[in-house]
Design a protein around this motif. Structure first.
Motif, mmCIF file in Angstrom:
data_model
loop_
_atom_site.group_PDB
_atom_site.id
_atom_site.type_symbol
_atom_site.label_atom_id
_atom_site.label_comp_id
_atom_site.label_asym_id
_atom_site.label_seq_id
_atom_site.Cartn_x
_atom_site.Cartn_y
_atom_site.Cartn_z
ATOM 1 N N LYS A 2 46.171 17.527 9.312
ATOM 2 C CA LYS A 2 48.040 17.071 10.120
ATOM 3 C C LYS A 2 47.500 17.333 11.596
ATOM 4 O O LYS A 2 48.347 17.605 12.712
ATOM 5 N N TRP A 32 36.301 9.008 1.852
ATOM 6 C CA TRP A 32 36.760 7.611 2.252
ATOM 7 C C TRP A 32 37.294 7.348 3.759
ATOM 8 O O TRP A 32 36.949 6.764 4.121
ATOM 9 N N GLU A 33 38.393 8.304 3.802
ATOM 10 C CA GLU A 33 38.268 8.518 5.622
ATOM 11 C C GLU A 33 37.301 8.294 6.193
ATOM 12 O O GLU A 33 37.809 7.115 7.404
ATOM 13 N N TYR A 34 36.769 8.836 6.874
ATOM 14 C CA TYR A 34 35.345 8.550 7.258
ATOM 15 C C TYR A 34 34.442 7.283 7.542
ATOM 16 O O TYR A 34 34.138 6.205 8.270
ATOM 17 N N TYR A 35 34.566 6.754 5.556
ATOM 18 C CA TYR A 35 34.254 5.353 5.374
ATOM 19 C C TYR A 35 35.085 4.265 6.253
ATOM 20 O O TYR A 35 34.891 3.322 6.872
ATOM 21 N N LEU A 36 36.557 4.616 5.957
ATOM 22 C CA LEU A 36 37.556 3.253 6.481
ATOM 23 C C LEU A 36 36.882 2.979 7.912
ATOM 24 O O LEU A 36 37.391 2.688 7.916
ATOM 25 N N LEU A 37 37.066 4.409 8.388
ATOM 26 C CA LEU A 37 37.731 4.298 10.089
ATOM 27 C C LEU A 37 35.971 4.541 10.734
ATOM 28 O O LEU A 37 36.428 3.332 11.718
ATOM 29 N N LEU A 77 42.908 15.641 8.470
ATOM 30 C CA LEU A 77 43.700 14.647 7.778
ATOM 31 C C LEU A 77 44.256 14.891 6.827
ATOM 32 O O LEU A 77 46.022 14.690 6.944
ATOM 33 N N ILE A 101 38.806 13.041 -0.059
ATOM 34 C CA ILE A 101 38.929 12.084 0.367
ATOM 35 C C ILE A 101 38.438 11.900 1.864
ATOM 36 O O ILE A 101 38.566 10.792 3.164
ATOM 37 N N GLY A 102 37.909 12.887 2.680
ATOM 38 C CA GLY A 102 36.974 12.849 3.519
ATOM 39 C C GLY A 102 36.322 11.352 3.611
ATOM 40 O O GLY A 102 36.313 11.293 5.039
ATOM 41 N N TYR A 105 36.684 15.273 8.575
ATOM 42 C CA TYR A 105 37.661 14.396 8.032
ATOM 43 C C TYR A 105 39.390 14.504 7.423
ATOM 44 O O TYR A 105 40.506 14.465 7.329
ATOM 45 N N GLY A 106 38.604 15.945 6.228
ATOM 46 C CA GLY A 106 39.989 15.802 5.092
ATOM 47 C C GLY A 106 40.170 16.477 5.249
ATOM 48 O O GLY A 106 41.368 16.886 5.167
#
Length: 285
Positions: free
Chosen positions: A100, A274-279, A97, A271-272, A93-94
């Motif tokens: 892009k 956090w993004e995985y947790y969020l999504l 993200l 960052i990945g 994910y990091g």
């Protein structure tokens, strides 16, 4: 509310402090802090961090962790839930993200190296090697052998500076040393054998440059072997340095690989996470 995200590696801990603000029905996420420290006691670092950013414990929604060190943590710290994200998901994910890209091979060079295929739907570790930043620092210090003079081990930044001032062709055996013409598509500066030209006149910077090349070249060649015509994204603290990036680019040219470097490469795994947790996790908690 705040979310703290940590990538707990074997050498360093990278931390992100994110503030989540509800605006009507929407949420706004602001990155208010990021920091790297040498691996230390996690609880001590956690409390230092919230003190540094003046965060009340009751205003922390979750603590998100990934990396090898995450396995040693309990499920709570000061009654705050610790959410553990699989490191390969965080790498995927990091990397995607920040680059892009929709799918890629994500090459995470930390103490060692992990190679992950990702298109977000599938995140799969397809390979790796023990070669990495740890090898560069450890082997370089072993070659310098500073134990007799009591000098502390040289740091990564110090060693990269030495490598950037060196010429590894004074240590490596290159195609140009064994052939008067290019061999197949390999130019004369390509390595025929690492450290096999050690009898040539060289200095300590040349040796450290050759160590960096040994690590980076073999990682890149492994990636090329595993790749199926996908773009390659490099992340990790090691690839923040311009000398390291330049050498990877040079290797990519003769292996005909499409490589991408990203901003915040050293924080990509945090960052990945956090993004995985969020999504993937936050909606179902």
């Amino acid at each position: 509310m705040y979310v703290l995200a940590f990538d707990i590696g074997s050498t360093n801990i990278k931390a992100l402090v994110l503030k989540v603000t509800k605006i009507n029905k929407d949420e706004n996420v602001d990155l208010i802090g990021k920091i790297i420290v040498k691996n230390t006691n996690f609880a001590d670092f956690f409390y230092e961090l919230i003190k540094k950013y003046d965060i009340d414990l009751e205003n922390i929604e979750k603590v998100v962790v990934t990396g090898t060190g995450a396995s040693y943590l309990e499920n709570k710290i000061h009654d705050i839930d610790i959410v553990k994200v699989d490191e390969f998901n965080a790498i995927s994910y990091g990397g995607l993200l920040l680059s892009k890209l929709d799918k890629a091979l994500i090459v995470s060079i930390g103490t060692g190296t992990t190679i992950v295929y990702s298109d977000l739907n599938e995140n799969t570790r397809i390979g790796g090697t023990g070669l990495g930043g740890g090898t560069f620092v450890g082997l370089s210090n072993a070659i310098i052998d500073n134990r007799s003079d009591g000098h502390a081990p040289y740091t990564f930044n110090e060693l990269v500076k030495m490598a950037s001032n060196g010429n590894r062709s004074n240590v490596d055996l290159c195609i140009g040393d064994i052939s008067n013409t290019d061999i197949l598509n390999m130019s004369k500066d390509i390595t025929a054998a690492n450290f096999a030209g050690i009898n040539k006149k060289h200095n300590i910077n040349d040796l450290i440059s050759a160590v960096a090349n040994l690590v980076l070249e073999n990682i890149a060649l492994l990636v090329k072997t595993l790749n199926k015509d996908l773009p390659v994204v490099y992340i990790g603290t090691m690839v923040k340095d311009q000398f390291i990036k330049n050498r990877i680019k040079e290797i990519a040219e003769y292996t005909e690989s499409d490589v991408t470097f990203v901003d915040d490469a050293d924080f990509a795994i945090a960052i990945g996470a956090w993004e995985y947790y969020l999504l993937k996790i936050r909606k179902v908690i």
